[in-house]
Structure formats: structure tokens, C-alpha cells
Design an enzyme around this catalytic site. Sequence first.
Site, PDB file in Angstrom:
ATOM      1  N   GLY A 132       0.730  -1.450  -0.363  1.00 52.64           N
ATOM      2  CA  GLY A 132      -0.134   0.053   0.050  1.00 52.64           C
ATOM      3  C   GLY A 132       0.847   0.915  -0.378  1.00 52.64           C
ATOM      4  N   GLU A 141       5.490 -10.536  -6.588  1.00 55.19           N
ATOM      5  CA  GLU A 141       4.661 -10.595  -7.587  1.00 55.19           C
ATOM      6  C   GLU A 141       5.388  -9.753  -8.820  1.00 55.19           C
ATOM      7  OE1 GLU A 141       4.491  -9.093  -5.177  1.00 55.19           O
ATOM      8  OE2 GLU A 141       3.438  -6.722  -5.192  1.00 55.19           O
ATOM      9  N   CYS A 180       5.468  -6.370   2.267  1.00 50.41           N
ATOM     10  CA  CYS A 180       5.497  -4.981   1.718  1.00 50.41           C
ATOM     11  C   CYS A 180       5.028  -4.354   3.334  1.00 50.41           C
ATOM     12  CB  CYS A 180       5.243  -4.205   0.792  1.00 50.41           C
ATOM     13  SG  CYS A 180       6.083  -2.572   0.066  1.00 50.41           S
ATOM     14  N   TYR A 181       3.124  -3.122   2.776  1.00 49.21           N
ATOM     15  CA  TYR A 181       3.262  -2.448   3.507  1.00 49.21           C
ATOM     16  C   TYR A 181       2.193  -3.895   4.269  1.00 49.21           C
ATOM     17  CZ  TYR A 181      -0.664   0.057   5.477  1.00 49.21           C
ATOM     18  OH  TYR A 181      -1.566   0.860   5.972  1.00 49.21           O
ATOM     19  N   ASP A 215     -13.318 -11.891 -26.192  1.00 46.97           N
ATOM     20  CA  ASP A 215     -14.996 -12.160 -25.076  1.00 46.97           C
ATOM     21  C   ASP A 215     -16.223 -12.267 -25.422  1.00 46.97           C
ATOM     22  OD1 ASP A 215     -12.454 -11.118 -23.818  1.00 46.97           O
ATOM     23  OD2 ASP A 215     -13.234  -8.578 -23.220  1.00 46.97           O
ATOM     24  N   HIS A 232       8.389  -7.250  -3.419  1.00 46.71           N
ATOM     25  CA  HIS A 232       7.911  -7.601  -3.803  1.00 46.71           C
ATOM     26  C   HIS A 232       7.784  -9.128  -4.455  1.00 46.71           C
ATOM     27  CE1 HIS A 232       5.291  -4.329  -3.609  1.00 46.71           C
ATOM     28  NE2 HIS A 232       6.176  -3.460  -3.315  1.00 46.71           N
ATOM     29  N   LYS A 269      -8.228 -11.124 -18.794  1.00 55.55           N
ATOM     30  CA  LYS A 269      -8.506 -11.400 -20.282  1.00 55.55           C
ATOM     31  C   LYS A 269      -7.222 -12.246 -20.428  1.00 55.55           C
ATOM     32  CE  LYS A 269      -9.132  -8.682 -24.029  1.00 55.55           C
ATOM     33  NZ  LYS A 269     -10.581  -8.451 -24.569  1.00 55.55           N
TER      34      LYS A 269
END
Length: 528
Positions: free
Chosen positions: A72, A188, A99-100, A245, A186, A384
Amino acid sequence: MSEWAEPGSAASPAEEDGGFDTVLVLDFGAQYGQLIARRVRECRVYSELVPHDLPVEEIAARRPKGLIFSGGPMSVYVDGAPRPDPRLYDLGIPILGICYGAQLMALQLGGTVAKTGVREFGKTTLRVTSNGLLLDGLAGEEQCWMSHGDAIAAAPEGFSTLAATDRAPVAAMEDRERGFYAVQFHPEVVHTPRGIDVLKNFLYEACDCTPNWTPASIIEEQVRRIREQVGLTDKAILGLSGGVDSTVAAVLVHKAIGERLTCVFVDQGMMRWKEAENVIEMFTRHLGIPLVAIDAKQRFLDKLVGVTDPEQKRKIIGEEFIRCFEEEARKHSDARFLVQGTLYSDVIESGTRQAAKIKSHHNVGGLPEKMGFELVEPLRLLFKDEVRAIGEELGLPERIVWRQPFPGPGLGIRIIGEITAERVDILQRADAILQDEVKKAGLYRELWQCFAILPVIRSVGVQGDERTYAYPIAIRAVTSDDAMTADWARLPYDLLEKVSSRIINEVPEVNRVVYDISSKPPSTIEWE
Ligand code: XMP
């Protein structure tokens, strides 16, 4: 957000028998919140981003196998900095703080977080002192990505410190007994090359998740859910746009309820070159899905005579589209359900964002309430790239699965000025050459969008001995992650030259080609 797309209102797959293990990511305002959920899903575990203040009871009711506290933008010490409900630590569900989120965990469980005052940002060396469960498989030194001001100074009691960096003495910690894990870096982002292994350790070892969120099992699960929702006799109707889609949604629903699905394709005459024919051919010949194709080309052109204002064009095209669809839908008054290709990103995007507005057009906004349809949204849980993976698994052709986004009003907002049949035809031919050359150069998938624009002006040229007075064509090619920002693509000069000379030679109404070198912001991707 469209009014029928309430976040979190869809039942989680984990709530139902035979569903998938779920890991919830609590969003503390991280830049990378969605990315965490995507990475978890890449590890084949279903994950969803939820507000950090979702009541504990609701979180528990979702029966997640793990929780992740996201990063955050705030310092944990700032007044009003968001904090998780401490009762979350008593649920017996493993938690990973990032992190946060890691600092919150340290603070709430009795450790200390220091205001370092110095930011540690970017690629950093992580020194692993003890692998524990979380860092299992990592070497003594690894690259990681940091973005923080404060840092955990002392781990809470019961935790062991696993790694440090120059500025973060506790860059990773865990309390295996209670199932609490935290990383200051991080995991990710791609700049933490072994980050995905850290996530896998958490998911598979700490949470004991089964990695079964795969295209094949998603298809199976969605088909089962559609059958359950629509039942054994009711009918459904779907507005097909020709994009990935609505096509994937159509194939899934057709798999579930067969001929009880009717797809309606409105050809407003502003698709790309031969695209309408391709859609009709694919559905009727290859997929064998009943399709009602409405040739509304003239009807749209008639409404657009003399119109040059972009917003008015959008409005007219949007309204006419709904009218055509409505007229057809009335003929299927026995259809109780309307299928829409709403994606997960549409569901979580806030209403102020442009994409949400766009979707409301794209998804035949207003119809469900007016016509009393119940919605079927088989892609509501999917990103997506997952829709594309499912499209591939379903055997859809590459040109559909990898089709770039295309605006609802189509070429209508790429003709800058009044739309006429002749101008649509010129633009279609020029655009087809661009698409062809970009694909041949192997660059199509790298671009978010590439297309031609026809500004209704004329300029002087010379061809042979003759002076010409003809249209220019502008080429737009951009890279982007989400269309919110975009950069103009550095297409090779050779490619641009080829496109330019082919367009000018093969489209006689054009004598000049220009390349748009503006980024978004301050420009937009489309010209109107
Ligand atoms: P802009 O031009 O605003 O576009 O940078 C961002 C993305 O949205 C698409 N776009 C639209 N899509 N109806 C749509 O369905 C519209 O009216 C519309 N306008 C823009 C655009 O192609 C890009 O991907």
C-alpha cells in the site's frame, strides 16, 4: 462500473462443492494488487482481490485457503492508514504479508516497524540467512524488488527472520506454527525473479492449495455453473461483437445449453475489412452455433448523415445498436437470460474509470433492466489472459483469441469527420494493409492496438505526371497494459515504409501516410 457489476457479489467458486481452492488478496491500495491475484492464478490457484475492510465474517464465509495482505502507498504510522481486522489472525488461515502488508503483520503481532526515512527502491540484493518454508529453494543471494520507506526492525515473537537487505533487517520472516509469513520485497513483480517460487511455497506448502485452476478445469466448472443457472429448459440470448470475450462467452454457454442459446450479431458496417463475414462464417460453419446476423449497414449510415461530432457519433451508433438488438431480442421473447462477456477487471474497476463506461456500451448497456433479462456472465471471474487461454483450449482460431481491442463504434470513430460508405471502404482497405504487414513482421501480439485513421481532409500529392488531391491515412500503433496509459510503438522504419507505400499504391484515394507519435496521456489511443 456498470450497475449490475457489483464487486464480490458473484459467488466464489470455493463456496460450492467441487470448486477451486481460493486465496484472497486484501487490497490495501497497492499498485500491484491485481498483479498479486494474477500471479497466484498463474500458479493455478484461484485468487481474488477484495477490499481490505471486507468484514471478517464474509472473509471466513468464503473459506479461503490463504490470505495475502497487499502492499500500500502509506506508512503504517500515518493517521488513517488502513489496517486489517486483528481477528483475521485468529481464523487459522495462513497469511502472507507483502511490503506494507508485511509491516502491518509485524506491528499487529508485536514486532516493531522503523521509520527509516530512507526509501529503498528498485532492484536490491536479498541475503537469505535461513530458507525456512517461505524461501525454500532460494540461493544465499537473490535479486528482489523493493519499494518502501519504513521497514520491519524487529520480528514479532514466534517469528524467525529469513532474510535481510542493506536497509531492511527483516526482509522476510515466518511463524510456521501459526501460519504467518511476510516479505518486505515484492514477489509478484518480474524484477524479483524467484518471487513466483516464494508464492508457490506459500500456496502449496503453507496453504496446501491444489493447483487446479487450469483452462480445462475452468471450462468444466463454468459450463457446470451455466447449466445450473439457466436450467434445463430456459433460453439465452447473446450480443456478439466478434471479439474474444463475447466469442468465448458464446462458446461456453453453447457448450452448456446448446441450441437454447441464440447469438445476435449486428453488422453496423463499421467493422474491419471482411470482419463481419469472418464472424458469420466462423459461427455458422466452424462452431455450429446458431447466429442471427443483422445487416444494419445502411440503417447506421442513414442515421449518421451530416454527423461530425465524436460524442454524437458514439451516441447514435450505441443507441442504434441497442435498438437493433432489442428488435431481435423481442423475437426471442422466450429467452430469459442475456449473456455478457464481462471480465473480472470490469468488475473490480471503479465506476470513474473509462473502461467501465466503455463496457457499458459494449455490453449492450441498459438492456437487462429494460427487457427483464437475467444476466449470465461466464467470464466474470477471469482476467483477459485467462479468457485467451480458455479460447485456445476451446480451439478458437488465433485471429479471434489474439484479436486486439476494437471500440464498439468501430471505424466510425476513426473517420475524423462525416462517415460515408466510401470513407469506411477506404479506411477498411488501408487498415487491412497495416494489419497484414504488422502480422507479417511478427509484431501484432506485442502491440496493444494498431490501426488506421482517416482524417477527412485532403492534401496535395504527385503521382506520375499528375497532381493529386487526396486523403491522408494516419497510422496509430501503441503499447499498453490496460489502455489507461499508452506509448506509441517504435515500429521499425522498414515496416512503416512498406505500409506507407502499399497503402498509397493500393488505395488510390490516399496520397499520404503519417505516423502518430503521441503517447497517452496527453493524447488518447483513438482519435475521437
Ligand atoms: P482511448 O481512445 O480513450 O481508448 O485512449 C482507450 C481504449 O478504449 C477503446 N475505446 C472504446 N471502446 N467504445 C468501446 O467499446 C468506445 O466508444 C471506445 N472509445 C475508445 C480504445 O480502442 C482503447 O482500447
